[in-house]
Motif scaffolding. Sequence first.
Motif, PDB file in Angstrom:
ATOM      1  N   LEU A   1       0.842  -1.195   0.000  1.00 35.60           N
ATOM      2  CA  LEU A   1       0.000   0.000   0.000  1.00 35.60           C
ATOM      3  C   LEU A   1       0.875   1.243   0.000  1.00 35.60           C
ATOM      4  CD1 LEU A   1      -2.480  -1.016   2.881  1.00 35.60           C
ATOM      5  CD2 LEU A   1      -2.590  -1.661   0.460  1.00 35.60           C
ATOM      6  N   SER A   2       0.438   2.260  -0.710  1.00 38.52           N
ATOM      7  CA  SER A   2       1.151   3.536  -0.737  1.00 38.52           C
ATOM      8  C   SER A   2       0.143   4.672  -0.735  1.00 38.52           C
ATOM      9  CB  SER A   2       2.028   3.628  -1.992  1.00 38.52           C
ATOM     10  OG  SER A   2       2.686   4.877  -2.078  1.00 38.52           O
ATOM     11  N   LEU A   3       0.327   5.637   0.161  1.00 40.47           N
ATOM     12  CA  LEU A   3      -0.573   6.772   0.277  1.00 40.47           C
ATOM     13  C   LEU A   3      -0.099   7.949  -0.569  1.00 40.47           C
ATOM     14  CD1 LEU A   3      -1.161   6.872   4.136  1.00 40.47           C
ATOM     15  CD2 LEU A   3      -2.860   6.252   2.410  1.00 40.47           C
ATOM     16  N   SER A   4      -1.043   8.692  -1.132  1.00 41.39           N
ATOM     17  CA  SER A   4      -0.704   9.976  -1.735  1.00 41.39           C
ATOM     18  C   SER A   4      -0.248  10.932  -0.627  1.00 41.39           C
ATOM     19  CB  SER A   4      -1.906  10.552  -2.484  1.00 41.39           C
ATOM     20  OG  SER A   4      -2.971  10.815  -1.579  1.00 41.39           O
ATOM     21  N   PHE A   5       0.472  11.983  -1.019  1.00 43.77           N
ATOM     22  CA  PHE A   5       1.011  12.904  -0.023  1.00 43.77           C
ATOM     23  C   PHE A   5      -0.083  13.556   0.815  1.00 43.77           C
ATOM     24  CE2 PHE A   5       4.902  13.354  -2.886  1.00 43.77           C
ATOM     25  CZ  PHE A   5       5.639  12.484  -2.115  1.00 43.77           C
TER      26      PHE A   5
ATOM     27  N   LYS B   1      -5.350  11.416   0.531  1.00 43.99           N
ATOM     28  CA  LYS B   1      -6.705  11.298   0.001  1.00 43.99           C
ATOM     29  C   LYS B   1      -6.882  10.042  -0.847  1.00 43.99           C
ATOM     30  CE  LYS B   1      -7.687  16.279  -0.143  1.00 43.99           C
ATOM     31  NZ  LYS B   1      -8.060  17.431  -1.025  1.00 43.99           N
ATOM     32  N   PHE B   2      -5.743   9.457  -1.300  1.00 40.96           N
ATOM     33  CA  PHE B   2      -5.810   8.314  -2.196  1.00 40.96           C
ATOM     34  C   PHE B   2      -4.827   7.236  -1.751  1.00 40.96           C
ATOM     35  CE2 PHE B   2      -6.711  12.193  -4.610  1.00 40.96           C
ATOM     36  CZ  PHE B   2      -8.036  11.933  -4.967  1.00 40.96           C
ATOM     37  N   LEU B   3      -5.202   6.001  -2.062  1.00 41.52           N
ATOM     38  CA  LEU B   3      -4.373   4.842  -1.757  1.00 41.52           C
ATOM     39  C   LEU B   3      -4.053   4.128  -3.067  1.00 41.52           C
ATOM     40  CD1 LEU B   3      -3.237   2.868   0.505  1.00 41.52           C
ATOM     41  CD2 LEU B   3      -5.337   1.548   0.103  1.00 41.52           C
ATOM     42  N   TYR B   4      -2.773   3.770  -3.235  1.00 41.25           N
ATOM     43  CA  TYR B   4      -2.343   3.015  -4.406  1.00 41.25           C
ATOM     44  C   TYR B   4      -1.801   1.665  -3.930  1.00 41.25           C
ATOM     45  CZ  TYR B   4      -2.933   7.598  -6.384  1.00 41.25           C
ATOM     46  OH  TYR B   4      -3.476   8.802  -6.740  1.00 41.25           O
ATOM     47  N   THR B   5      -2.092   0.614  -4.694  1.00 40.31           N
ATOM     48  CA  THR B   5      -1.804  -0.731  -4.221  1.00 40.31           C
ATOM     49  C   THR B   5      -1.269  -1.620  -5.339  1.00 40.31           C
ATOM     50  OG1 THR B   5      -3.905  -1.840  -4.740  1.00 40.31           O
ATOM     51  CG2 THR B   5      -3.865  -0.487  -2.761  1.00 40.31           C
ATOM     52  N   THR B   6      -0.509  -2.642  -4.940  1.00 40.36           N
ATOM     53  CA  THR B   6      -0.269  -3.766  -5.823  1.00 40.36           C
ATOM     54  C   THR B   6      -1.528  -4.625  -5.852  1.00 40.36           C
ATOM     55  OG1 THR B   6       0.594  -5.094  -4.001  1.00 40.36           O
ATOM     56  CG2 THR B   6       2.181  -3.786  -5.245  1.00 40.36           C
TER      57      THR B   6
ATOM     58  N   PRO C   1      -4.770 -11.427 -14.532  1.00 40.02           N
ATOM     59  CA  PRO C   1      -3.404 -10.932 -14.698  1.00 40.02           C
ATOM     60  C   PRO C   1      -3.038  -9.915 -13.611  1.00 40.02           C
ATOM     61  CG  PRO C   1      -4.877  -9.814 -16.203  1.00 40.02           C
ATOM     62  CD  PRO C   1      -5.704 -10.875 -15.540  1.00 40.02           C
ATOM     63  N   PRO C   2      -1.734  -9.696 -13.358  1.00 38.46           N
ATOM     64  CA  PRO C   2      -1.317  -8.760 -12.314  1.00 38.46           C
ATOM     65  C   PRO C   2      -1.668  -7.324 -12.668  1.00 38.46           C
ATOM     66  CG  PRO C   2       0.569  -9.479 -13.598  1.00 38.46           C
ATOM     67  CD  PRO C   2      -0.593 -10.314 -14.048  1.00 38.46           C
ATOM     68  N   ALA C   3      -1.826  -6.506 -11.631  1.00 41.50           N
ATOM     69  CA  ALA C   3      -2.243  -5.122 -11.854  1.00 41.50           C
ATOM     70  C   ALA C   3      -1.798  -4.260 -10.674  1.00 41.50           C
ATOM     71  CB  ALA C   3      -3.768  -5.048 -12.016  1.00 41.50           C
ATOM     72  N   ILE C   4      -2.043  -2.981 -10.791  1.00 37.94           N
ATOM     73  CA  ILE C   4      -1.977  -2.042  -9.673  1.00 37.94           C
ATOM     74  C   ILE C   4      -3.307  -1.302  -9.637  1.00 37.94           C
ATOM     75  CG2 ILE C   4       0.531  -1.783  -9.667  1.00 37.94           C
ATOM     76  CD1 ILE C   4       0.157   0.794 -11.283  1.00 37.94           C
ATOM     77  N   ALA C   5      -3.652  -0.729  -8.471  1.00 36.46           N
ATOM     78  CA  ALA C   5      -4.984  -0.141  -8.310  1.00 36.46           C
ATOM     79  C   ALA C   5      -4.922   1.155  -7.525  1.00 36.46           C
ATOM     80  CB  ALA C   5      -5.923  -1.133  -7.625  1.00 36.46           C
ATOM     81  N   ALA C   6      -5.994   1.943  -7.678  1.00 41.50           N
ATOM     82  CA  ALA C   6      -6.156   3.201  -6.954  1.00 41.50           C
ATOM     83  C   ALA C   6      -7.488   3.194  -6.211  1.00 41.50           C
ATOM     84  CB  ALA C   6      -6.102   4.392  -7.914  1.00 41.50           C
ATOM     85  N   TYR C   7      -7.495   3.757  -4.999  1.00 42.02           N
ATOM     86  CA  TYR C   7      -8.698   3.885  -4.177  1.00 42.02           C
ATOM     87  C   TYR C   7      -8.787   5.306  -3.635  1.00 42.02           C
ATOM     88  CZ  TYR C   7      -8.991  -1.220  -4.076  1.00 42.02           C
ATOM     89  OH  TYR C   7      -9.104  -2.544  -4.431  1.00 42.02           O
ATOM     90  N   ARG C   8     -10.013   5.774  -3.464  1.00 43.50           N
ATOM     91  CA  ARG C   8     -10.262   7.033  -2.764  1.00 43.50           C
ATOM     92  C   ARG C   8     -10.501   6.728  -1.293  1.00 43.50           C
ATOM     93  NH1 ARG C   8     -14.307   8.655  -5.528  1.00 43.50           N
ATOM     94  NH2 ARG C   8     -15.961   7.978  -4.109  1.00 43.50           N
ATOM     95  N   ILE C   9      -9.891   7.533  -0.422  1.00 45.35           N
ATOM     96  CA  ILE C   9     -10.080   7.367   1.019  1.00 45.35           C
ATOM     97  C   ILE C   9     -11.215   8.290   1.454  1.00 45.35           C
ATOM     98  CG2 ILE C   9      -8.995   7.547   3.291  1.00 45.35           C
ATOM     99  CD1 ILE C   9      -6.295   7.117   1.866  1.00 45.35           C
ATOM    100  N   GLU C  10     -12.292   7.697   1.927  1.00 48.81           N
ATOM    101  CA  GLU C  10     -13.477   8.466   2.311  1.00 48.81           C
ATOM    102  C   GLU C  10     -13.269   9.133   3.671  1.00 48.81           C
ATOM    103  OE1 GLU C  10     -15.508   8.897   0.089  1.00 48.81           O
ATOM    104  OE2 GLU C  10     -15.308   7.189  -1.275  1.00 48.81           O
TER     105      GLU C  10
END
Length: 375
Positions: free
Chosen positions: A44-48, A51-56, A61-70
Amino acid sequence: MDFLVGTFYTPKLFTVRFTPSKDDSKCKLEITHTSDAIGGHSWLSLSFDKKFLYTTVWASPPAIAAYRIEPNHALTHLNSKPVRAMSGYVCCSNTTLYSAGGPTGEVFSLNPDDGSIGPLLQNLEFRDQGNQNDGARNGVAHGDFGGLRHGAHSVDLSPDAKSLYIADIGHNCIWNYSVCPDQGKLNQRQKWIASRQNDGPRHTWPHPNGKILYSVQEHSCHVDTLSISKQATLELISGKRIIPEDKDEKDYWADEVRLSRPISGHPKYLYASTRGLEKETKGYVAVFGLDEDGLVRGEAIDMFETVTSGGIANAIEPAPMVEGQEGVEYMAMTDSQEGYVFILAFDGKKITEVARTQLLGEDGMTLAAATAVWL
């Protein structure tokens, strides 16, 4: 104090709340939200702005993803992008997302309007195409993870976001890149070869002064301190063993290196964790003192034996300092063997466990906790 936890194999993300107390027996840890995810999220990696989370994404197939933190710290999926090999790690600047895993890596733009992952900007190659043996390994404990056990495993930006470091277990090196100021693309600067033939650099972590980089060695169970020159090249300063002297490094695989997070001033401590390769072999968390320049002072202050081997996790993430409790530092530790999430406390002398919870599925089965990030 809230933090997020992912798992290796289950499409869920957990929001966990830690309530600290000067009385350790009154510290509490509870799961406040369980959010639907699109796969197992090992990193997991947070935006500075958090507000957003980025993940493996450990999926096929393999991917990466983005989430909004409510506002309540639950998570909403934004989008995902395919990657060529299973990603071990992601990190981000304000404009760019970086991924690395096994033989390859990727650079993506980030959409400024909604935080989602934008177009692919650059492909990275780590495998020696002329070496037919530079591929997946068979027979390693816990599996090869699509090349993560023998290839690139992490990706971290320098504090000024002008340099990027990728630890590569199989090539026994750290790839050192300069970051282009316009789009965030990378130019290779250096291939730093680790100091021991059996090191296997797994993760790195930069000191906030920008002059020091720490590297944890998966195979040799050392943590190395590297200087960063004015030309931004790496050079070894010192190395420290992170398991007890009477233990055989062949029974362990080192996992994580992180620094304490003081309210002000320089980090006072370096933490490094190690997993047991077999279920019955317990892992360790070692802590070292740092001087003002980020150099390690002496030998380990303490080596805490973990409750389990840690499985494929035993990942540690120091928490922000708690005002009014400046004499203690907390950290989250995740365990994939039994699905535990722990809070450890360090008082300057000893590491102790002060709280724990367990990740469980709807069927009551334990879920393999992966890594944590503090909100």
